[in-house]
Design an enzyme around this catalytic site. Structure first.
Site, PDB file in Angstrom:
ATOM      1  N   ARG A   1     -15.361  75.092   3.598  1.00 48.61           N
ATOM      2  CA  ARG A   1     -16.597  75.579   4.288  1.00 48.61           C
ATOM      3  C   ARG A   1     -17.566  75.150   3.451  1.00 48.61           C
ATOM      4  NH1 ARG A   1     -15.888  80.944   7.494  1.00 48.61           N
ATOM      5  NH2 ARG A   1     -17.499  79.759   8.974  1.00 48.61           N
TER       6      ARG A   1
ATOM      7  N   GLN B   1     -16.888  87.754  15.646  1.00 48.33           N
ATOM      8  CA  GLN B   1     -16.815  88.784  14.418  1.00 48.33           C
ATOM      9  C   GLN B   1     -17.042  90.143  14.759  1.00 48.33           C
ATOM     10  OE1 GLN B   1     -17.981  85.308  14.493  1.00 48.33           O
ATOM     11  NE2 GLN B   1     -17.579  84.269  12.404  1.00 48.33           N
TER      12      GLN B   1
ATOM     13  N   ARG C   1     -12.842  85.139   6.117  1.00 47.02           N
ATOM     14  CA  ARG C   1     -13.660  84.594   6.399  1.00 47.02           C
ATOM     15  C   ARG C   1     -14.725  85.663   5.779  1.00 47.02           C
ATOM     16  NH1 ARG C   1     -15.332  88.656   8.494  1.00 47.02           N
ATOM     17  NH2 ARG C   1     -17.391  87.497   8.958  1.00 47.02           N
ATOM     18  N   GLY C   2     -16.277  85.234   5.865  1.00 46.78           N
ATOM     19  CA  GLY C   2     -17.068  85.906   5.191  1.00 46.78           C
ATOM     20  C   GLY C   2     -17.421  85.170   3.715  1.00 46.78           C
ATOM     21  N   ALA C   3     -18.789  85.134   3.307  1.00 45.91           N
ATOM     22  CA  ALA C   3     -19.115  84.449   2.256  1.00 45.91           C
ATOM     23  C   ALA C   3     -18.261  85.109   1.048  1.00 45.91           C
ATOM     24  CB  ALA C   3     -20.570  84.418   2.036  1.00 45.91           C
TER      25      ALA C   3
ATOM     26  N   ASN D   1     -27.248  82.707   7.623  1.00 43.39           N
ATOM     27  CA  ASN D   1     -26.290  83.800   8.139  1.00 43.39           C
ATOM     28  C   ASN D   1     -25.654  83.251   9.336  1.00 43.39           C
ATOM     29  OD1 ASN D   1     -24.828  86.048   7.805  1.00 43.39           O
ATOM     30  ND2 ASN D   1     -25.929  86.980   9.164  1.00 43.39           N
ATOM     31  N   LYS D   2     -24.557  83.737   9.965  1.00 41.52           N
ATOM     32  CA  LYS D   2     -24.300  83.810  11.196  1.00 41.52           C
ATOM     33  C   LYS D   2     -25.175  83.232  12.268  1.00 41.52           C
ATOM     34  CE  LYS D   2     -20.805  83.347  11.645  1.00 41.52           C
ATOM     35  NZ  LYS D   2     -20.173  81.914  11.648  1.00 41.52           N
TER      36      LYS D   2
ATOM     37  N   ASP E   1     -24.748  83.947   4.068  1.00 37.23           N
ATOM     38  CA  ASP E   1     -24.137  83.067   3.342  1.00 37.23           C
ATOM     39  C   ASP E   1     -24.670  82.484   2.199  1.00 37.23           C
ATOM     40  OD1 ASP E   1     -22.811  83.573   6.466  1.00 37.23           O
ATOM     41  OD2 ASP E   1     -21.187  82.581   5.100  1.00 37.23           O
TER      42      ASP E   1
HETATM   43  O1  MRU Z   1     -18.140  82.325   9.861  1.00 38.26           O
HETATM   44  P1  MRU Z   1     -18.117  83.425   9.206  1.00 38.26           P
HETATM   45  O2  MRU Z   1     -17.417  84.307   9.839  1.00 38.26           O
HETATM   46  O3  MRU Z   1     -17.472  83.109   7.665  1.00 38.26           O
HETATM   47  O4  MRU Z   1     -19.342  83.904   8.743  1.00 38.26           O
HETATM   48  C1  MRU Z   1     -19.760  85.188   8.034  1.00 38.26           C
HETATM   49  C2  MRU Z   1     -21.287  85.625   8.109  1.00 38.26           C
HETATM   50  O5  MRU Z   1     -22.056  84.991   8.418  1.00 38.26           O
HETATM   51  C3  MRU Z   1     -21.669  86.712   7.290  1.00 38.26           C
HETATM   52  O6  MRU Z   1     -22.564  87.414   7.830  1.00 38.26           O
HETATM   53  C4  MRU Z   1     -21.698  86.353   5.847  1.00 38.26           C
HETATM   54  O7  MRU Z   1     -20.750  85.479   5.441  1.00 38.26           O
HETATM   55  C5  MRU Z   1     -21.892  87.591   4.957  1.00 38.26           C
HETATM   56  S1  MRU Z   1     -20.336  88.432   4.830  1.00 38.26           S
HETATM   57  C6  MRU Z   1     -20.632  89.640   3.733  1.00 38.26           C
END
Ligand code: MRU
Length: 351
Positions: free
Chosen positions: A88, A195, A45-47, A246-247, A236
């Site tokens: 996603r 996370q 996970r993470g963009a 973002n999250k 994201d």
């Molecule tokens: O749902 P996730 O864990 O994929 O969400 C991740 C985030 O919101 C991060 O902050 C974002 O993707 C940036 S990662 C460098």
């Protein structure tokens, strides 16, 4: 060094982020469908990591295609990309990566099938290397904004685990620490998926960077008590006007930062900037399984039948963002212009 994901001859290998911090285990996906599943299930996970994972998944699917003509190979590529695009919806890096692989294929169409396959594998590996280099460049730019000493708050995990390596927001913190800055990280635990407490704390502990985990509802109090000198988070998707998805919970942190006079920074690669998206209202927000909210570590925490909402992301309006740190430099208001300029600039990142 943390190996979030890597290409191997057997398939794409991922550290299983659903098992951290107590178990460091790895899964190897042998098919593109398995890669799509691990993105959907948040093993990865993470963009930026999602983008690189999708590219490697596409490369894997094309490599193993039985197609005997370029036309049939293209049909397989389209099916693989379509499946990948449904994993996603919010992180634009996923769609950026899919487009890049499709464009690469178009440029290779006249070549023999074996060469097309090989070149697509190489392209996905290149994206992996470029992502690490971009994060290191982001770190160099962003470290200048970090305090010489003090608390820096982050939300979610925008670290090595959310990228091919080094991290975006945590890359900025890592670079500042490497320069001798005395930073103490405050990591929001980041309900419902945790996370922050599971992943950010795990990777910062590995690096020996002082870290305190707080529950999300403590962030405001920490700011008011003067413990936080700056905030840095990932993204994201960043709209053309500088609104940042973002999250979930990031918006709350940004508003509290403004109220307390603390700079709120966003660190993200140019691949996260979506100039085709005019503002935050146009960013699709993923809704995830209510069970992530109702259950913690398998135990039910709310009564049966109660209504639940579980949006995975929120949008922070640009007016709360002090600066956006990219690998090509730092963007400030008006973002409409600064982001356009950086997105159009030549990539200066060396791999
Ligand atoms: O749902 P996730 O864990 O994929 O969400 C991740 C985030 O919101 C991060 O902050 C974002 O993707 C940036 S990662 C460098």
């Amino acid at each position: 060094m943390i190996q979030t994901l890597e290409w191997t001859d057997q398939g794409v290998r991922f550290i299983d982020q659903t098992k951290l911090p107590t178990e460091e285990t790895y899964v190897t996906c042998k098919t593109h469908a398995q890669v799509a599943d691990v993105i959907r299930n948040m093993v990865v996970r993470g963009a930026p990591a999602i983008g690189v994972a999708a590219a490697m998944g596409i490369a894997l699917g094309v490599r193993d295609s039985k197609a005997e003509t370029v036309g049939d190979l293209k049909r397989d590529l389209d099916l693989i990309c379509d499946n990948m695009s449904k994993t996603r919806p919010t992180a634009v890096n996923l769609f950026w990566a899919i487009r890049r692989m499709q464009e690469k294929f178009e440029r290779l169409r006249v070549r023999p099938i074996a060469q097309i396959k090989q070149e697509l594998v190489e392209e996905s590996k290149r994206m992996h290397a470029e992502d690490i280099a971009a994060n290191q460049a982001m770190g160099r730019h962003g470290a200048t904004l970090m305090p010489a000493e003090g608390g820096v708050l982050t939300h979610c995990n925008a670290g090595a685990l959310a990228t091919a390596g080094y991290g975006t927001a945590l890359g900025v913190i890592r670079a500042a620490v490497e320069q001798g800055k005395k930073i103490h990280v405050y990591a929001d635990e980041t309900r419902p998926f945790l996370q922050g407490s599971r992943l950010t704390a795990w990777e910062l502990m590995k690096d020996g960077i002082p870290t305190t985990v707080i529950s999300d509802n403590m962030a405001g109090a920490m700011m008011k008590q003067g413990k936080i000198a700056a905030i840095v988070v990932g993204a994201d998707r960043i709209a053309a006007n500088g609104d940042v998805a973002n999250k979930i919970g990031t918006y709350t942190v940004a508003v509290l930062a403004k109220e307390n006079g603390i700079p709120f920074y966003v660190a993200a690669p140019i691949s996260t900037v979506d100039l085709a998206c005019p503002d935050g209202d146009h960013i699709p927000i993923e809704l995830r399984n209510p069970k992530e909210v109702t259950h913690i570590a398998g135990r039910q925490m709310v009564p049966d039948g109660v209504s639940i909402e579980n949006p995975a992301f929120d949008v922070t309006p640009a007016k709360y963002v002090a600066a956006i740190i990219t690998e090509r430099g730092i963007a400030r208001e008006p973002y409409q212009e600064s982001l356009q300029r950086l997105a159009g600039a030549e990539a200066k990142v060396e791999v």
